[in-house]
Write an enzyme that holds these catalytic residues in place. Structure first.
Site, short mmCIF file in Angstrom:
data_model
loop_
_atom_site.label_atom_id
_atom_site.label_comp_id
_atom_site.label_asym_id
_atom_site.label_seq_id
_atom_site.Cartn_x
_atom_site.Cartn_y
_atom_site.Cartn_z
N GLY A 1 -11.29 0.51 1.12
CA GLY A 1 -11.06 1.96 1.07
C GLY A 1 -11.01 2.47 -0.36
O GLY A 1 -11.29 1.73 -1.31
N PHE A 2 -10.64 3.72 -0.48
CA PHE A 2 -10.63 4.38 -1.80
C PHE A 2 -9.66 3.67 -2.76
O PHE A 2 -10.07 3.12 -3.80
CB PHE A 2 -10.27 5.86 -1.60
CG PHE A 2 -9.77 6.56 -2.81
CD1 PHE A 2 -10.45 6.45 -4.03
CD2 PHE A 2 -8.62 7.36 -2.76
CE1 PHE A 2 -9.99 7.12 -5.16
CE2 PHE A 2 -8.16 8.02 -3.88
CZ PHE A 2 -8.84 7.90 -5.09
N GLY B 1 -13.34 2.63 5.18
CA GLY B 1 -13.79 1.90 3.99
C GLY B 1 -15.26 1.52 4.13
O GLY B 1 -15.82 1.52 5.23
N LYS C 1 -0.75 2.33 15.77
CA LYS C 1 -0.71 0.86 15.83
C LYS C 1 -0.96 0.26 14.45
O LYS C 1 -0.34 -0.73 14.07
CB LYS C 1 -1.77 0.33 16.80
CG LYS C 1 -1.42 0.53 18.26
CD LYS C 1 -2.52 -0.12 19.10
CE LYS C 1 -2.29 0.09 20.58
NZ LYS C 1 -3.45 -0.32 21.38
N THR C 2 -1.90 0.85 13.72
CA THR C 2 -2.21 0.33 12.38
C THR C 2 -0.98 0.40 11.49
O THR C 2 -0.65 -0.56 10.79
CB THR C 2 -3.37 1.15 11.76
OG1 THR C 2 -4.53 0.97 12.57
CG2 THR C 2 -3.67 0.71 10.34
N ALA D 1 2.13 0.58 1.14
CA ALA D 1 1.65 1.89 0.68
C ALA D 1 2.18 2.94 1.63
O ALA D 1 1.55 3.29 2.61
CB ALA D 1 0.13 1.91 0.65
N TYR E 1 0.40 9.47 11.95
CA TYR E 1 0.37 8.93 10.58
C TYR E 1 1.79 8.93 9.99
O TYR E 1 2.31 7.88 9.60
CB TYR E 1 -0.56 9.81 9.75
CG TYR E 1 -0.73 9.38 8.31
CD1 TYR E 1 -1.56 8.32 7.96
CD2 TYR E 1 -0.09 10.07 7.27
CE1 TYR E 1 -1.74 7.95 6.63
CE2 TYR E 1 -0.26 9.71 5.94
CZ TYR E 1 -1.08 8.65 5.62
OH TYR E 1 -1.26 8.28 4.31
P1 NAD Z 1 -8.93 5.12 2.86
O1 NAD Z 1 -9.10 5.70 4.21
O2 NAD Z 1 -10.00 5.34 1.85
O3 NAD Z 1 -8.65 3.55 2.95
C1 NAD Z 1 -8.00 2.95 4.02
C2 NAD Z 1 -8.68 1.61 4.28
O4 NAD Z 1 -8.01 0.96 5.37
C3 NAD Z 1 -10.14 1.77 4.71
O5 NAD Z 1 -10.93 0.83 4.05
C4 NAD Z 1 -10.10 1.52 6.21
O6 NAD Z 1 -11.32 1.05 6.72
C5 NAD Z 1 -8.98 0.50 6.30
N1 NAD Z 1 -8.34 0.44 7.62
C6 NAD Z 1 -7.91 1.45 8.39
N2 NAD Z 1 -7.36 1.01 9.52
C7 NAD Z 1 -7.44 -0.35 9.48
C8 NAD Z 1 -7.07 -1.39 10.37
N3 NAD Z 1 -6.47 -1.13 11.53
N4 NAD Z 1 -7.31 -2.68 10.01
C9 NAD Z 1 -7.92 -2.96 8.83
N5 NAD Z 1 -8.31 -2.00 7.95
C10 NAD Z 1 -8.07 -0.72 8.27
O7 NAD Z 1 -7.54 5.68 2.30
P2 NAD Z 1 -6.86 5.52 0.86
O8 NAD Z 1 -6.76 6.87 0.27
O9 NAD Z 1 -7.50 4.44 0.11
O10 NAD Z 1 -5.39 5.10 1.29
C11 NAD Z 1 -4.97 3.75 1.21
C12 NAD Z 1 -3.50 3.66 1.60
O11 NAD Z 1 -2.71 4.49 0.75
C13 NAD Z 1 -3.23 4.12 3.05
O12 NAD Z 1 -2.26 3.27 3.62
C14 NAD Z 1 -2.66 5.51 2.86
O13 NAD Z 1 -1.79 5.84 3.89
C15 NAD Z 1 -1.94 5.39 1.52
N6 NAD Z 1 -1.83 6.71 0.87
C16 NAD Z 1 -2.92 7.28 0.28
C17 NAD Z 1 -2.79 8.53 -0.31
C18 NAD Z 1 -3.94 9.20 -1.01
O14 NAD Z 1 -3.78 10.31 -1.49
N7 NAD Z 1 -5.10 8.58 -1.16
C19 NAD Z 1 -1.57 9.21 -0.26
C20 NAD Z 1 -0.51 8.59 0.39
C21 NAD Z 1 -0.64 7.34 0.94
#
Ligand code: NAD
Ligand code: UDP
Length: 315
Positions: free
Chosen positions: A15-16, A41, A94-95, A117, A148
């Site tokens: 992911g990001f 991702g 669930k995730t 996170a 969420y």
């Molecule tokens: P994103 O959606 O780009 O990345 C999430 C990754 O998790 C993706 O690669 C996705 O494919 C993978 N994923 C989702 N469900 C899954 C599962 N059940 N099993 C395996 N992989 C799974 O989001 P992000 O911005 O990179 O966020 C990453 C983490 O940081 C998350 O937990 C998010 O809640 C937390 N977060 C991000 C932000 C933000 O502003 N970017 C803010 C608060 C919290």
């Protein structure tokens, strides 16, 4: 044979945030296991690491248990963009919960450190401003954001319960809105939406009247904070806010992006989604004191980098 420092599992590693973390920790000389179900991702995000030594991709869903040796776990798996986490809310929940439990089981078994996170969303539509870690939040448990928000809150609970019950070595960060290279153009979050719209000279879709606020943290600052948290003293468990306290209205963000892209886009106003928080800004005194961390990149500099990244993506 090259010596690698630590074996590190990054769930959500494609992911990001996860892909940026994979790159940094791999270049620091660690053995990286990137686990992802590729829901939001992409392989493209980790393309520069594929086929490199000491980088393994596991296409696995964190709701299912797994077992292998690790020294550290960064538990990032979870879609973070509202349109994506609301698309399959049952799976999102669930995730959040089962993903946390499966990570905690592994950390407990191998005596590894695990970092969760978490998110500013645990504060919901906050009535305390700026948000400080001691504030318990104002979340609608039945609304469309709850799959969420509540699973992230539940994950924090189960992290502390594993720590109290099994002495699992835990770390919890609450991430505030973060942006930068590595974001998916179709992600649906505000920074990526506005930049893509501006680069295409399409209308910029401000939800509501645009007076709601967010505080945007550039990805390199966040990565620095996440790693500092993992490497902190074992007495530092969190939760700790990580974000940039410079606060902007969504309308100000739209205007800034139009200016930086020299776009011909015009701003249009659309319906505000249910339970959209009205204001958000982190109090980062705790991170500053316990991690010696503060963000360094201004919104203007971070947006310029991000605009360049999306220009390349759209070619
Ligand atoms: P994103 O959606 O780009 O990345 C999430 C990754 O998790 C993706 O690669 C996705 O494919 C993978 N994923 C989702 N469900 C899954 C599962 N059940 N099993 C395996 N992989 C799974 O989001 P992000 O911005 O990179 O966020 C990453 C983490 O940081 C998350 O937990 C998010 O809640 C937390 N977060 C991000 C932000 C933000 O502003 N970017 C803010 C608060 C919290
Ligand atoms: N937003 C917007 N237009 C968009 C996408 C989002 O006005 O095209 C608003 C959204 O309603 C929210 C803010 O921007 O008030 C941040 O939204 P995002 O989805 O990025 O994150 P979150 O709401 O989870 O902070």
């Amino acid at each position: 044979m090259e010596f690698r420092k630590k074996t590190i599992l990054i769930t959500g590693g494609a992911g990001f945030i996860g892909s940026n973390l994979c790159k940094k920790l791999h270049s620091d000389g660690n053995n990286i296991i990137c686990m992802d179900n590729f829901y939001t991702g992409t392989y493209e995000n980790i393309y520069s690491l594929v086929n490199k030594e000491y980088f393994t991709i596991l296409n696995h869903d964190v709701i299912n248990p797994y077992d292998f040796y690790v020294d550290e776990i960064y538990n990032l798996a979870c879609p973070a963009s509202p349109p994506f986490y609301q698309r399959n809310p049952v799976h999102t929940f669930k995730t959040g919960i089962l993903g946390a439990i499966n990570g905690l089981e592994l950390a407990t078994k191998w005596d590894a450190k695990i970092l969760q996170a978490s998110t500013s969303e645990v504060y919901g539509d906050a009535q305390v401003h700026p948000q400080v870690e001691t504030y318990w939040g104002n979340v609608n448990p039945d609304g469309i954001r709850a799959c969420y928000d509540e699973s992230k809150r539940g994950a924090e609970t189960i992290f502390f319960d594993y720590n109290r019950t099994y002495k699992t070595n835990i770390k919890i960060i609450r991430i505030f809105n973060t942006y930068g290279p590595g974001m998916n153009p179709d992600d649906g979050r505000v920074v990526s939406n506005f930049i893509i719209q501006a680069l295409r000279n399409d209308d910029i879709t401000v939800y509501g009247d645009g007076s709601q606020t967010r505080s945007f943290c550039y990805i390199s600052d966040l990565i620095d904070g996440i790693i500092k948290m993992m490497n902190s003293d074992s007495t530092v468990q969190g939760p700790i806010n990580l974000g940039n306290p410079s606060e902007f209205t969504v309308l100000e963000l739209a205007e800034k992006i139009i200016q930086l892209t020299r776009s011909k886009s015009k701003i249009i106003f659309e319906k505000l989604p249910q339970d959209d928080p009205k204001q958000r800004k982190p109090n980062i005194e705790k991170a500053n004191k316990q991690l010696d961390w503060k963000p360094l990149v201004s919104l203007e500099d971070g947006l310029t980098e991000t605009i360049n990244y999306f220009k390349e993506k759209l070619k």
